[in-house]
Enzyme design. Structure first.
Site: not given
Ligand code: NAD
Ligand code: TYD
Length: 377
Positions: A36, A62, A134-136, A183, A187, A240, A314, A316-317
């Site tokens: 999107k 989507i 995600t593992d979250e 989030y 998921k 944080y 944050r 609920g961190h």
């Molecule tokens: P991101 O936020 O960088 O990218 C998300 C993409 O999805 C973007 O290109 C956005 O335009 C697209 N998108 C959002 N809403 C949409 C919609 N309604 N229709 C079509 N496209 C849409 O995300 P990311 O960090 O690359 O994560 C990708 C996937 O992996 C996610 O499902 C996330 O939950 C999962 N994930 C991410 C991490 C991480 O550390 N980043 C870890 C584990 C799992």
């Molecule tokens: P983030 O990259 O947002 O990933 P997630 O929340 O999905 O794990 O954050 C990673 C860790 O860093 C998380 O414990 C929150 C912390 N954090 C900060 O302390 N300061 C910040 O500005 C950000 C974005 C994250």
């Protein structure tokens, strides 16, 4: 073309690495990037492959069931790798509705379209609906440690591998879901829908739950790219709480390789955890980032430690995430290829060498890329 695959969210961070890997590795597959282009989607992430003959970009939500169905029928799609999502915890705290809409309703819309397409054909091989999670969803782990031993301590995974850990328990595939943030709740819900479509309709699905990724092309709202950019520009680093939270980090290309392997060889209806047994406290990562950026920019190492600014925690961190990926290692032979030190060095270098990419994102100019590129096509 031998196969026709939709990758959703291919213009985002992880999605762009998956698209690149598939387009380059499988010239016999048609790879359709369905995105999107929200604030997190950036087609400049895919500049190097955008003219390849086996690649097509489609700007679509989507949640648009009719649009997705039509595209699947037109392109005879036999695989979906679903990454599109709202992915940032802090945004989900401010705006949970968007997370439910995209992550839950969007996933359901894709599942319904895949069902409408594949069910009349009897879900023929090699149809797959691969959902990236995600593992979250598992919640947060404790920082317990064996009597008298201060964390991080060395422990042994069920695969027999030794690694450092901040606690004795890990996320395994059979753990119950306990999401805490909007989030991870969204998921978790989408994961349940994917499994329900297997159990109810027989759809060939697979789900993976991965730990925190890092590497090139990550949107600079997430810890690692945000802090690299701030250190470069000598801006405060908002840590944080006390910076004591632990995350388990994986280099994004290792995640993309795991996705390739599981898409082709993972067992239907299975869940695989993906992670590198690589736990770090935020504050320790931040110090590594400061030292690395300073060294690469020729500043005295540690010169920027005073940028560390402790801010309100944050809400609920989650305290600690730690993935046990032994199942994936044992059953499919996957292992991360990069040591963390190597991955971080590569990542910092990439952001420093690609300041244009960062400037484009932080200025908002990247959102014009699509319009310029597709004007007149
Ligand atoms: P991101 O936020 O960088 O990218 C998300 C993409 O999805 C973007 O290109 C956005 O335009 C697209 N998108 C959002 N809403 C949409 C919609 N309604 N229709 C079509 N496209 C849409 O995300 P990311 O960090 O690359 O994560 C990708 C996937 O992996 C996610 O499902 C996330 O939950 C999962 N994930 C991410 C991490 C991480 O550390 N980043 C870890 C584990 C799992
Ligand atoms: P983030 O990259 O947002 O990933 P997630 O929340 O999905 O794990 O954050 C990673 C860790 O860093 C998380 O414990 C929150 C912390 N954090 C900060 O302390 N300061 C910040 O500005 C950000 C974005 C994250």
């Amino acid at each position: 073309m031998k196969r026709s695959i939709i990758i959703t969210g291919g213009a985002g961070f992880i999605g762009s690495h998956v698209v690149r890997l598939f387009v380059n590795k499988y010239p016999e597959y048609k790879i359709i990037n369905l995105d999107k282009l929200t604030y997190a989607g950036n087609l400049a992430n895919l500049k190097d492959i955008e003219d390849k003959p086996n690649y097509r970009f489609v700007k679509m939500d989507i949640c648009d069931f009719e649009g997705v169905l039509k595209l699947m029928q037109e392109e005879h799609v036999d695989g979906i790798i679903h990454l599109a999502a709202e992915s940032h915890v802090d945004r989900s705290i401010k705006d949970p509705f968007t997370f439910a809409q995209t992550n839950v309703m969007g996933t359901l819309s894709l599942l319904q379209a895949a069902k409408a397409c594949w069910e009349p054909l009897g879900y023929p091989e090699p149809c797959r609906f691969y959902h990236i999670s995600t593992d979250e969803v598992y919640g947060a782990l404790e920082m317990t440690h064996p009597e008298g031993i201060e964390p991080p301590f060395t422990t042994k995974a069920s695969s027999g591998k030794h690694h450092l850990a901040y606690g004795e328990s890990f996320f395994t595939e059979d753990l119950k879901y306990q999401p805490h943030s909007p989030y991870s709740a969204a998921k978790a819900s989408s994961d349940h829908f994917v499994r329900a479509f297997h159990d109810t309709f027989g759809m060939p699905t697979v789900v993976t739950n991965c730990s925190n990724n890092y590497g090139p092309y990550q949107f600079p709202e997430k810890l690692i790219p945000l802090f690299i950019n701030n250190i470069r520009h000598r801006k405060p680093l908002p840590v944080y709480g006390r910076g004591e939270n632990v995350r388990d980090w994986l280099y994004v290309e290792d995640h993309a390789r795991a996705i390739d392997l599981i898409f082709h060889e993972g067992k239907i209806a299975e869940t695989y955890n993906i992670g590198g047994f690589n736990e770090w406290k935020n504050i320790d990562i931040i110090k590594v980032l400061i030292n690395t950026v300073d060294r690469l920019l020729g500043r005295p190492e540690g010169a920027d430690l005073d940028l560390i600014t402790y801010v309100t925690d944050r809400a609920g961190h989650d305290l600690r995430y730690a993935i046990d990926s032994s199942k994936l290692q044992k059953e499919l032979g996957w292992e991360p290829s990069l040591q963390f030190e190597e991955g971080i060095e590569k990542t910092v270098r990439w952001y420093l060498d690609n300041q244009d990419w960062m400037d484009n994102v932080t200025s908002g100019d990247y959102q014009k890329y699509y319009e310029d590129m597709y004007r007149g096509r």
